[in-house]
Design a protein around this motif. Structure first.
Motif, PDB file in Angstrom:
ATOM      1  N   ASP A  18     -31.919 -12.785  20.895  1.00 46.13           N
ATOM      2  CA  ASP A  18     -32.616 -11.944  19.907  1.00 46.13           C
ATOM      3  C   ASP A  18     -31.981 -10.560  19.825  1.00 46.13           C
ATOM      4  O   ASP A  18     -31.748 -10.022  18.738  1.00 46.13           O
ATOM      5  CB  ASP A  18     -34.097 -11.805  20.270  1.00 46.13           C
ATOM      6  N   LEU A  19     -31.708  -9.963  20.994  1.00 47.08           N
ATOM      7  CA  LEU A  19     -31.130  -8.607  21.030  1.00 47.08           C
ATOM      8  C   LEU A  19     -29.763  -8.572  20.347  1.00 47.08           C
ATOM      9  O   LEU A  19     -29.411  -7.573  19.706  1.00 47.08           O
ATOM     10  CB  LEU A  19     -30.999  -8.126  22.483  1.00 47.08           C
ATOM     11  N   HIS A  20     -28.998  -9.649  20.488  1.00 44.05           N
ATOM     12  CA  HIS A  20     -27.661  -9.701  19.889  1.00 44.05           C
ATOM     13  C   HIS A  20     -27.692 -10.245  18.462  1.00 44.05           C
ATOM     14  O   HIS A  20     -26.632 -10.348  17.820  1.00 44.05           O
ATOM     15  CB  HIS A  20     -26.715 -10.550  20.744  1.00 44.05           C
ATOM     16  N   GLY A  21     -28.886 -10.615  17.967  1.00 45.22           N
ATOM     17  CA  GLY A  21     -28.996 -11.099  16.589  1.00 45.22           C
ATOM     18  C   GLY A  21     -28.267 -12.398  16.348  1.00 45.22           C
ATOM     19  O   GLY A  21     -27.680 -12.609  15.278  1.00 45.22           O
ATOM     20  N   VAL A  22     -28.280 -13.295  17.315  1.00 47.00           N
ATOM     21  CA  VAL A  22     -27.583 -14.580  17.170  1.00 47.00           C
ATOM     22  C   VAL A  22     -28.392 -15.475  16.222  1.00 47.00           C
ATOM     23  O   VAL A  22     -29.568 -15.752  16.478  1.00 47.00           O
ATOM     24  CB  VAL A  22     -27.417 -15.279  18.538  1.00 47.00           C
ATOM     25  N   PRO A  23     -27.792 -15.938  15.126  1.00 48.37           N
ATOM     26  CA  PRO A  23     -28.518 -16.788  14.161  1.00 48.37           C
ATOM     27  C   PRO A  23     -29.009 -18.084  14.801  1.00 48.37           C
ATOM     28  O   PRO A  23     -28.335 -18.641  15.675  1.00 48.37           O
ATOM     29  CB  PRO A  23     -27.471 -17.078  13.077  1.00 48.37           C
ATOM     30  N   SER A  68     -20.219 -14.565  20.861  1.00 50.98           N
ATOM     31  CA  SER A  68     -18.821 -14.664  21.289  1.00 50.98           C
ATOM     32  C   SER A  68     -18.182 -13.279  21.327  1.00 50.98           C
ATOM     33  O   SER A  68     -17.709 -12.780  20.312  1.00 50.98           O
ATOM     34  CB  SER A  68     -18.023 -15.564  20.326  1.00 50.98           C
ATOM     35  N   PRO A  69     -18.143 -12.630  22.501  1.00 45.27           N
ATOM     36  CA  PRO A  69     -17.488 -11.326  22.573  1.00 45.27           C
ATOM     37  C   PRO A  69     -15.975 -11.488  22.639  1.00 45.27           C
ATOM     38  O   PRO A  69     -15.463 -12.560  22.970  1.00 45.27           O
ATOM     39  CB  PRO A  69     -18.036 -10.749  23.880  1.00 45.27           C
ATOM     40  N   LEU A 102     -10.928 -15.596  25.220  1.00 45.35           N
ATOM     41  CA  LEU A 102     -11.716 -14.465  25.690  1.00 45.35           C
ATOM     42  C   LEU A 102     -10.887 -13.649  26.676  1.00 45.35           C
ATOM     43  O   LEU A 102     -10.225 -14.192  27.547  1.00 45.35           O
ATOM     44  CB  LEU A 102     -12.985 -14.998  26.386  1.00 45.35           C
ATOM     45  N   THR A 103     -10.908 -12.332  26.528  1.00 50.32           N
ATOM     46  CA  THR A 103     -10.250 -11.443  27.487  1.00 50.32           C
ATOM     47  C   THR A 103     -11.263 -11.024  28.543  1.00 50.32           C
ATOM     48  O   THR A 103     -12.368 -10.588  28.210  1.00 50.32           O
ATOM     49  CB  THR A 103      -9.701 -10.183  26.791  1.00 50.32           C
ATOM     50  N   VAL A 104     -10.916 -11.186  29.812  1.00 51.99           N
ATOM     51  CA  VAL A 104     -11.832 -10.871  30.908  1.00 51.99           C
ATOM     52  C   VAL A 104     -11.209  -9.794  31.786  1.00 51.99           C
ATOM     53  O   VAL A 104     -10.068  -9.925  32.225  1.00 51.99           O
ATOM     54  CB  VAL A 104     -12.136 -12.122  31.755  1.00 51.99           C
ATOM     55  N   LEU A 105     -11.985  -8.742  32.045  1.00 49.16           N
ATOM     56  CA  LEU A 105     -11.583  -7.704  32.993  1.00 49.16           C
ATOM     57  C   LEU A 105     -12.573  -7.751  34.146  1.00 49.16           C
ATOM     58  O   LEU A 105     -13.772  -7.574  33.955  1.00 49.16           O
ATOM     59  CB  LEU A 105     -11.605  -6.322  32.327  1.00 49.16           C
ATOM     60  N   VAL A 106     -12.083  -8.021  35.351  1.00 50.43           N
ATOM     61  CA  VAL A 106     -12.962  -8.222  36.504  1.00 50.43           C
ATOM     62  C   VAL A 106     -12.497  -7.342  37.657  1.00 50.43           C
ATOM     63  O   VAL A 106     -11.300  -7.175  37.872  1.00 50.43           O
ATOM     64  CB  VAL A 106     -12.969  -9.715  36.917  1.00 50.43           C
ATOM     65  N   ASN A 107     -13.452  -6.733  38.363  1.00 46.68           N
ATOM     66  CA  ASN A 107     -13.060  -6.107  39.634  1.00 46.68           C
ATOM     67  C   ASN A 107     -13.655  -6.917  40.777  1.00 46.68           C
ATOM     68  O   ASN A 107     -14.725  -7.507  40.660  1.00 46.68           O
ATOM     69  CB  ASN A 107     -13.425  -4.616  39.684  1.00 46.68           C
ATOM     70  N   THR A 108     -12.919  -6.988  41.867  1.00 45.12           N
ATOM     71  CA  THR A 108     -13.308  -7.876  42.955  1.00 45.12           C
ATOM     72  C   THR A 108     -12.769  -7.378  44.281  1.00 45.12           C
ATOM     73  O   THR A 108     -11.740  -6.699  44.332  1.00 45.12           O
ATOM     74  CB  THR A 108     -12.797  -9.309  42.700  1.00 45.12           C
ATOM     75  N   ALA A 109     -13.484  -7.711  45.355  1.00 46.99           N
ATOM     76  CA  ALA A 109     -13.018  -7.422  46.711  1.00 46.99           C
ATOM     77  C   ALA A 109     -12.437  -8.667  47.375  1.00 46.99           C
ATOM     78  O   ALA A 109     -12.038  -8.621  48.529  1.00 46.99           O
ATOM     79  CB  ALA A 109     -14.178  -6.874  47.553  1.00 46.99           C
ATOM     80  N   TYR A 110     -12.398  -9.786  46.642  1.00 49.70           N
ATOM     81  CA  TYR A 110     -11.882 -11.053  47.178  1.00 49.70           C
ATOM     82  C   TYR A 110     -10.416 -11.221  46.777  1.00 49.70           C
ATOM     83  O   TYR A 110     -10.100 -11.308  45.589  1.00 49.70           O
ATOM     84  CB  TYR A 110     -12.682 -12.239  46.639  1.00 49.70           C
TER      85      TYR A 110
END
Length: 437
Positions: A18-23, A68-69, A102-110
């Motif tokens: 609802d918040l993103h207005g997905v039809p 779909s971002p 999709l482009t993913v930017l992740v930070n991780t300690a693993y």
């Protein structure tokens, strides 16, 4: 976890749609696909607050992806998540990258997660240290990101523990008494036929084991396996339904407060007072433990020196970096010199170098005779335990030293991530599957 714990899985998803207005015409197909991909379809009526850590992360991912971002930002998405759930999370991400570009930017300690990325940026104190593909950076890989094998954390009591209770499991518990000795080693914790039920749900089922003096004992398991419930019963924070439970020679079920006097406890989440300074927290907790005057001052000086807190004494606890918060928690827990120390995921969310330093301190405490029980989702940390116990669905699957477990499984060269996943998946296959989550 930033979603609404008092809403169900489906209600959280619908709210974000609802918040993103997905039809509506797009919503049903997309949400159905995401639920299937994450294996969450069976849990849409469950309250979000009752999900395991891995399932919460999956729900967060679904709510983020209801539309779909182009770019997905993930801030340490697998902190507090077991290896099996972590693997599933990454499989989902890689599938989305491939199918939706999709482009993913992740930070991780693993470190092993960094190796799954196409490009890695290494940062320290706001500075870019290096960038490149994992293959390009292997030569300059900071030692902490390689995992902790060979980085100076020395096994101490572990060598002595080898061979004790070899491969003991729930189905073949040893005879348990509070004074049992293996050589010169006394059992500081004795658990026999321990059960914990919440209504009709059995969280811990007929579990038996011992922890010996000076031993580092690891409790491992997938999210929702029952290890935290077991841990809380050992600490006297949660009453057992049935079974025997001795901690430091005290019957925890009958004398919970007396049992607590001999233990120290470090919670997964920072639980000291954030609006007090480091020094004020230590004075306050010293008073709770019955220390005062010169004795308290001397003890504070000792733990401040041991954990490198001298430059932070006047700093408010909430403003400390996470690694220093964990140091402060450990210092406070050790003020009264407890014989037994409980550590609940003590290194969750802190960087590899801080984790290494933390385990060096644990090794020193163990060598000095402190009995340590630790839960962790970092499988390389299991290597520094004398023995480990792996649970799932409230039942003990295996118990022994890391090397003993490798030999029993016929996987002598395997890493603990691989060992853990093999044990849990084999147990679930034998039980007919379908119970995950």
């Amino acid at each position: 976890f930033g979603l609404y714990e008092d809403l169900t899985v489906q209600e959280n998803i619908d709210l974000y749609a609802d918040l993103h207005g997905v039809p509506q015409q797009i919503r049903e197909k997309r949400i159905g696909r995401l639920l299937a991909m994450t294996e969450m379809s069976r849990f849409t009526d469950r309250l979000a607050g009752r999900l395991s850590g891995g399932m919460k992360q999956k729900l967060g991912l679904i709510c983020t992806l209801v539309r779909s971002p182009e770019l997905l930002l993930l801030d340490e998405p697998s902190v507090g998540v077991d290896p099996l759930s972590r693997r599933e999370l990454w499989e989902i991400l890689l599938q989305l990258v491939q199918e939706e570009r999709l482009t993913v930017l992740v930070n991780t300690a693993y470190g092993e997660e960094a190796e799954r990325c196409q490009m890695v940026y290494m940062l320290d104190k706001g500075r870019l240290l290096a960038k490149g593909t994992p293959a390009e950076l292997q030569g300059d890989w900071p030692r902490g990101l390689k995992g902790m094998n060979g980085t100076g954390v020395r096994r101490t009591a572990g060598q002595k523990a080898a061979g004790e209770d070899k491969g003991q499991s729930m189905s073949a518990p040893a005879e348990i008494t509070g004074t049992d000795e293996r050589g010169s080693r006394k059992a500081d914790i004795v658990v026999h036929d321990l059960v914990k039920q919440f209504g009709d749900f059995t969280a811990v089922s007929h579990t038996s084991f011992k922890v010996y003096r000076g031993e580092v004992f690891g409790m491992l398991g997938p999210n929702g396996a029952g290890k935290t419930t077991t841990f809380r019963m050992l600490c006297g924070l949660l009453p057992a339904t049935s079974g025997e439970l001795l901690v430091g020679g005290v019957d925890v079920r009958r004398h919970r407060n007396r049992a607590r006097e001999g233990i120290g406890y470090v919670a997964q989440k920072f639980s000291l007072y954030g609006n007090l300074t480091v020094q004020e927290n230590l004075h306050f907790y010293g008073g709770i433990y019955g220390l005062w005057g010169r004795k308290l001052s001397r003890r504070i000086d000792e733990v401040v020196g041991e954990f490198g807190l001298s430059e932070k004494l006047k700093q408010v606890a909430d403003s400390l970096p996470l690694g220093y918060k964990q140091r402060l928690s450990m210092a406070a827990a050790l003020l009264h010199r407890p014989k037994i120390l409980f550590l609940d995921e003590p290194t969750s969310g802190i960087d590899p170098e801080a984790r290494q330093n933390f385990w060096q301190q644990i090794a020193r405490l163990s060598a000095a005779g402190t009995t340590i029980i630790v839960t962790t989702h970092f499988m390389e940390e299991a290597e520094y335990c004398d023995r480990i116990m792996i649970q799932d669905h409230g039942e003990m699957l295996i118990l022994g030293s890391p090397e003993e477990i490798r030999q029993r499984l016929g996987m002598p060269g395997a890493g603990m991530n691989e060992i853990f996943i093999a044990i849990v998946e084999q147990a679930r296959q034998q039980e007919g599957g379908g119970r995950h989550g």
